[in-house]
Scaffold this motif. Structure first.
Motif, PDB file in Angstrom:
ATOM      1  N   ALA A  17      19.274   3.619 -12.931  1.00  0.00           N
ATOM      2  CA  ALA A  17      19.396   4.584 -11.840  1.00  0.00           C
ATOM      3  C   ALA A  17      18.572   4.147 -10.636  1.00  0.00           C
ATOM      4  CB  ALA A  17      18.958   5.969 -12.306  1.00  0.00           C
ATOM      5  N   GLY A  37      16.390  12.769 -16.846  1.00  0.00           N
ATOM      6  CA  GLY A  37      17.803  12.578 -16.538  1.00  0.00           C
ATOM      7  C   GLY A  37      18.696  12.817 -17.739  1.00  0.00           C
ATOM      8  N   PHE A  65      21.846   8.074 -17.702  1.00  0.00           N
ATOM      9  CA  PHE A  65      21.968   7.376 -16.422  1.00  0.00           C
ATOM     10  C   PHE A  65      22.528   8.306 -15.342  1.00  0.00           C
ATOM     11  CE2 PHE A  65      25.051   5.156 -13.670  1.00  0.00           C
ATOM     12  CZ  PHE A  65      24.171   4.458 -12.865  1.00  0.00           C
ATOM     13  N   VAL A  69      20.497   9.516 -12.016  1.00  0.00           N
ATOM     14  CA  VAL A  69      21.005   9.336 -10.656  1.00  0.00           C
ATOM     15  C   VAL A  69      21.025  10.679  -9.918  1.00  0.00           C
ATOM     16  CG1 VAL A  69      23.071   8.751  -9.300  1.00  0.00           C
ATOM     17  CG2 VAL A  69      22.313   7.238 -11.133  1.00  0.00           C
TER      18      VAL A  69
END
Length: 86
Positions: A17, A37, A65, A69
């Motif tokens: 990320a 995350g 991931f 992000v």
């Protein structure tokens, strides 16, 4: 998933990320972003009816991931900072 698996998935997801978002949080920051995350990604995926983190596998890494992000994007948006640095 055991704590070591969470750290490994978190490190990989956070690092990936940070490559996409171009942040420089360091190893510990990447691990934390990846683990948080994973929770965010799991919540988002469950909200749309798709399985979230399911163990130590590629799907869980993908979910973590995506969540990482989203987290880094939200931090950048809320801070008004174009780059994230430790």
């Amino acid at each position: 998933m055991g704590w070591l698996a969470w750290v490994i998935v978190g490190a990989i997801a956070g690092w990936l990320a940070s490559m996409v978002i171009h942040s420089r949080l360091g190893l510990l920051g990447d691990i934390i972003v990846g683990i948080v995350g994973a929770f965010i990604g799991g919540f988002l995926f469950n909200a749309i009816g798709v399985a979230g983190t399911t163990g130590f596998n590629v799907w869980s890494l993908f979910v973590a991931f995506i969540g990482a992000v989203v987290l880094l994007g939200a931090i950048r948006l809320l801070s008004g900072n174009r780059s994230l640095r430790a």
